[in-house]
Scaffold this motif. Structure first.
Motif, PDB file in Angstrom:
ATOM      1  N   ARG A  47       0.841  -1.187   0.000  1.00 35.43           N
ATOM      2  CA  ARG A  47       0.000   0.000   0.000  1.00 35.43           C
ATOM      3  C   ARG A  47       0.886   1.250   0.000  1.00 35.43           C
ATOM      4  O   ARG A  47       1.827   1.356   0.780  1.00 35.43           O
ATOM      5  N   ILE A  48       0.576   2.208  -0.851  1.00 30.92           N
ATOM      6  CA  ILE A  48       1.353   3.445  -0.949  1.00 30.92           C
ATOM      7  C   ILE A  48       1.027   4.327   0.251  1.00 30.92           C
ATOM      8  O   ILE A  48      -0.139   4.488   0.619  1.00 30.92           O
ATOM      9  N   GLU A  49       2.080   4.907   0.825  1.00 29.68           N
ATOM     10  CA  GLU A  49       1.912   5.795   1.975  1.00 29.68           C
ATOM     11  C   GLU A  49       2.705   7.074   1.775  1.00 29.68           C
ATOM     12  O   GLU A  49       3.700   7.091   1.035  1.00 29.68           O
ATOM     13  N   ALA A  50       2.259   8.141   2.444  1.00 28.13           N
ATOM     14  CA  ALA A  50       3.010   9.393   2.426  1.00 28.13           C
ATOM     15  C   ALA A  50       4.422   9.126   2.932  1.00 28.13           C
ATOM     16  O   ALA A  50       4.623   8.340   3.861  1.00 28.13           O
ATOM     17  N   GLY A  51       5.402   9.735   2.290  1.00 31.08           N
ATOM     18  CA  GLY A  51       6.796   9.551   2.662  1.00 31.08           C
ATOM     19  C   GLY A  51       7.548   8.560   1.800  1.00 31.08           C
ATOM     20  O   GLY A  51       8.780   8.550   1.815  1.00 31.08           O
ATOM     21  N   PHE A  52       6.840   7.729   1.038  1.00 30.22           N
ATOM     22  CA  PHE A  52       7.521   6.800   0.138  1.00 30.22           C
ATOM     23  C   PHE A  52       8.301   7.603  -0.902  1.00 30.22           C
ATOM     24  O   PHE A  52       7.856   8.646  -1.366  1.00 30.22           O
ATOM     25  N   MET A  53       9.475   7.094  -1.267  1.00 27.23           N
ATOM     26  CA  MET A  53      10.263   7.706  -2.341  1.00 27.23           C
ATOM     27  C   MET A  53       9.660   7.308  -3.684  1.00 27.23           C
ATOM     28  O   MET A  53       9.110   6.214  -3.827  1.00 27.23           O
ATOM     29  N   VAL A  54       9.802   8.195  -4.670  1.00 29.41           N
ATOM     30  CA  VAL A  54       9.260   7.976  -6.012  1.00 29.41           C
ATOM     31  C   VAL A  54      10.415   7.872  -7.003  1.00 29.41           C
ATOM     32  O   VAL A  54      11.359   8.667  -6.954  1.00 29.41           O
ATOM     33  N   PHE A  55      10.326   6.898  -7.886  1.00 24.53           N
ATOM     34  CA  PHE A  55      11.371   6.601  -8.866  1.00 24.53           C
ATOM     35  C   PHE A  55      10.748   6.500 -10.258  1.00 24.53           C
ATOM     36  O   PHE A  55       9.573   6.167 -10.384  1.00 24.53           O
ATOM     37  N   VAL A  56      11.559   6.719 -11.291  1.00 22.66           N
ATOM     38  CA  VAL A  56      11.083   6.491 -12.656  1.00 22.66           C
ATOM     39  C   VAL A  56      11.566   5.149 -13.179  1.00 22.66           C
ATOM     40  O   VAL A  56      11.095   4.683 -14.210  1.00 22.66           O
ATOM     41  N   ALA A  57      12.508   4.521 -12.464  1.00 21.97           N
ATOM     42  CA  ALA A  57      12.976   3.174 -12.791  1.00 21.97           C
ATOM     43  C   ALA A  57      13.577   2.576 -11.527  1.00 21.97           C
ATOM     44  O   ALA A  57      14.239   3.278 -10.757  1.00 21.97           O
ATOM     45  N   ASP A  58      13.347   1.308 -11.329  1.00 21.95           N
ATOM     46  CA  ASP A  58      13.909   0.623 -10.171  1.00 21.95           C
ATOM     47  C   ASP A  58      15.432   0.642 -10.279  1.00 21.95           C
ATOM     48  O   ASP A  58      16.000   0.408 -11.335  1.00 21.95           O
ATOM     49  N   GLY A  59      16.112   0.973  -9.189  1.00 22.28           N
ATOM     50  CA  GLY A  59      17.565   1.015  -9.185  1.00 22.28           C
ATOM     51  C   GLY A  59      18.147   2.371  -9.537  1.00 22.28           C
ATOM     52  O   GLY A  59      19.348   2.573  -9.455  1.00 22.28           O
ATOM     53  N   ALA A 101      11.351  12.030  -6.356  1.00 23.17           N
ATOM     54  CA  ALA A 101      10.259  12.709  -5.672  1.00 23.17           C
ATOM     55  C   ALA A 101       9.906  11.924  -4.413  1.00 23.17           C
ATOM     56  O   ALA A 101      10.466  10.859  -4.144  1.00 23.17           O
ATOM     57  N   ALA A 102       8.951  12.467  -3.675  1.00 23.07           N
ATOM     58  CA  ALA A 102       8.418  11.785  -2.497  1.00 23.07           C
ATOM     59  C   ALA A 102       6.903  11.927  -2.502  1.00 23.07           C
ATOM     60  O   ALA A 102       6.361  12.952  -2.941  1.00 23.07           O
ATOM     61  N   VAL A 103       6.227  10.901  -2.026  1.00 26.44           N
ATOM     62  CA  VAL A 103       4.770  10.949  -1.919  1.00 26.44           C
ATOM     63  C   VAL A 103       4.413  11.843  -0.739  1.00 26.44           C
ATOM     64  O   VAL A 103       4.880  11.637   0.373  1.00 26.44           O
ATOM     65  N   ARG A 104       3.591  12.849  -1.000  1.00 26.84           N
ATOM     66  CA  ARG A 104       3.122  13.726   0.071  1.00 26.84           C
ATOM     67  C   ARG A 104       1.747  13.289   0.565  1.00 26.84           C
ATOM     68  O   ARG A 104       1.438  13.429   1.736  1.00 26.84           O
ATOM     69  N   GLU A 105       0.935  12.781  -0.364  1.00 24.51           N
ATOM     70  CA  GLU A 105      -0.440  12.441  -0.005  1.00 24.51           C
ATOM     71  C   GLU A 105      -0.984  11.411  -0.983  1.00 24.51           C
ATOM     72  O   GLU A 105      -0.669  11.458  -2.170  1.00 24.51           O
ATOM     73  N   VAL A 106      -1.798  10.488  -0.485  1.00 23.74           N
ATOM     74  CA  VAL A 106      -2.493   9.527  -1.341  1.00 23.74           C
ATOM     75  C   VAL A 106      -3.953   9.961  -1.365  1.00 23.74           C
ATOM     76  O   VAL A 106      -4.603  10.022  -0.326  1.00 23.74           O
ATOM     77  N   ARG A 107      -4.445  10.276  -2.536  1.00 20.13           N
ATOM     78  CA  ARG A 107      -5.827  10.750  -2.704  1.00 20.13           C
ATOM     79  C   ARG A 107      -6.643   9.654  -3.373  1.00 20.13           C
ATOM     80  O   ARG A 107      -6.842   9.656  -4.583  1.00 20.13           O
ATOM     81  N   ARG A 108      -7.109   8.739  -2.576  1.00 17.45           N
ATOM     82  CA  ARG A 108      -7.824   7.570  -3.112  1.00 17.45           C
ATOM     83  C   ARG A 108      -9.140   7.957  -3.795  1.00 17.45           C
ATOM     84  O   ARG A 108      -9.512   7.358  -4.791  1.00 17.45           O
ATOM     85  N   GLN A 109      -9.831   8.960  -3.258  1.00 18.48           N
ATOM     86  CA  GLN A 109     -11.120   9.357  -3.848  1.00 18.48           C
ATOM     87  C   GLN A 109     -10.962   9.876  -5.267  1.00 18.48           C
ATOM     88  O   GLN A 109     -11.834   9.668  -6.104  1.00 18.48           O
ATOM     89  N   SER A 110      -9.858  10.544  -5.550  1.00 18.33           N
ATOM     90  CA  SER A 110      -9.629  11.058  -6.901  1.00 18.33           C
ATOM     91  C   SER A 110      -8.622  10.205  -7.677  1.00 18.33           C
ATOM     92  O   SER A 110      -8.202  10.578  -8.772  1.00 18.33           O
ATOM     93  N   SER A 111      -8.221   9.071  -7.100  1.00 16.97           N
ATOM     94  CA  SER A 111      -7.299   8.127  -7.736  1.00 16.97           C
ATOM     95  C   SER A 111      -6.002   8.790  -8.199  1.00 16.97           C
ATOM     96  O   SER A 111      -5.577   8.647  -9.344  1.00 16.97           O
ATOM     97  N   GLU A 112      -5.387   9.535  -7.260  1.00 16.34           N
ATOM     98  CA  GLU A 112      -4.122  10.178  -7.587  1.00 16.34           C
ATOM     99  C   GLU A 112      -3.230  10.285  -6.367  1.00 16.34           C
ATOM    100  O   GLU A 112      -3.664  10.108  -5.232  1.00 16.34           O
ATOM    101  N   LEU A 113      -1.972  10.538  -6.653  1.00 13.15           N
ATOM    102  CA  LEU A 113      -0.975  10.811  -5.617  1.00 13.15           C
ATOM    103  C   LEU A 113      -0.565  12.262  -5.739  1.00 13.15           C
ATOM    104  O   LEU A 113      -0.492  12.803  -6.850  1.00 13.15           O
ATOM    105  N   LEU A 114      -0.264  12.882  -4.627  1.00 13.26           N
ATOM    106  CA  LEU A 114       0.388  14.176  -4.646  1.00 13.26           C
ATOM    107  C   LEU A 114       1.841  13.894  -4.339  1.00 13.26           C
ATOM    108  O   LEU A 114       2.169  13.324  -3.298  1.00 13.26           O
ATOM    109  N   ILE A 115       2.718  14.214  -5.301  1.00 13.90           N
ATOM    110  CA  ILE A 115       4.144  13.975  -5.100  1.00 13.90           C
ATOM    111  C   ILE A 115       4.881  15.307  -5.115  1.00 13.90           C
ATOM    112  O   ILE A 115       4.455  16.262  -5.757  1.00 13.90           O
ATOM    113  N   ASN A 116       5.987  15.356  -4.392  1.00 17.26           N
ATOM    114  CA  ASN A 116       6.844  16.526  -4.407  1.00 17.26           C
ATOM    115  C   ASN A 116       8.093  16.167  -5.185  1.00 17.26           C
ATOM    116  O   ASN A 116       8.897  15.344  -4.754  1.00 17.26           O
ATOM    117  N   VAL A 117       8.237  16.789  -6.363  1.00 18.81           N
ATOM    118  CA  VAL A 117       9.383  16.547  -7.231  1.00 18.81           C
ATOM    119  C   VAL A 117      10.498  17.500  -6.812  1.00 18.81           C
ATOM    120  O   VAL A 117      10.270  18.706  -6.690  1.00 18.81           O
TER     121      VAL A 117
END
Length: 97
Positions: A4-16, A21-37
């Motif tokens: 499950r995705i949680e705020a604070g997870f690191m964001v990558f464009v490829a594994d390794g 970026a980092a996940v700031r918020e998971v917005r399940r109702q709108s099916s999106e993440l707010l990330i800070n790049v």
């Protein structure tokens, strides 16, 4: 995607690769993440752009991202010290070379 995705997870464009970026918020109702790049600020990313989630990491499918997010991700590391030649694949951060 078993984790499950949680705020604070690191964001990558490829594994390794380095985190972009980092996940700031998971917005399940709108099916999106707010990330800070890094160097660009906050962006809403559709959940269907998430390719994988594991070990506290979110891997995005760049082809599914809005153009504004793709442009921001291209410059996420522009302000970093260029002497960092390698990355720590576990943390997704620069490692002294």
């Amino acid at each position: 995607m078993n984790e499950r995705i949680e705020a604070g997870f690191m964001v990558f464009v490829a594994d390794g690769e380095m985190g972009v970026a980092a996940v700031r918020e998971v917005r399940r109702q709108s099916s999106e993440l707010l990330i800070n790049v890094q160097n660009a600020g906050d962006f809403a990313v559709p959940l269907d752009a998430v390719e994988d989630v594991h070990s506290g990491k979110v891997v995005l499918n760049v082809d599914r991202l809005p153009a504004t997010v793709r442009r921001a991700l291209e410059h996420a590391h522009d302000a970093e010290d260029p002497r960092y030649a390698t990355i720590d694949p576990e943390a997704g951060t620069p490692r002294d070379g």
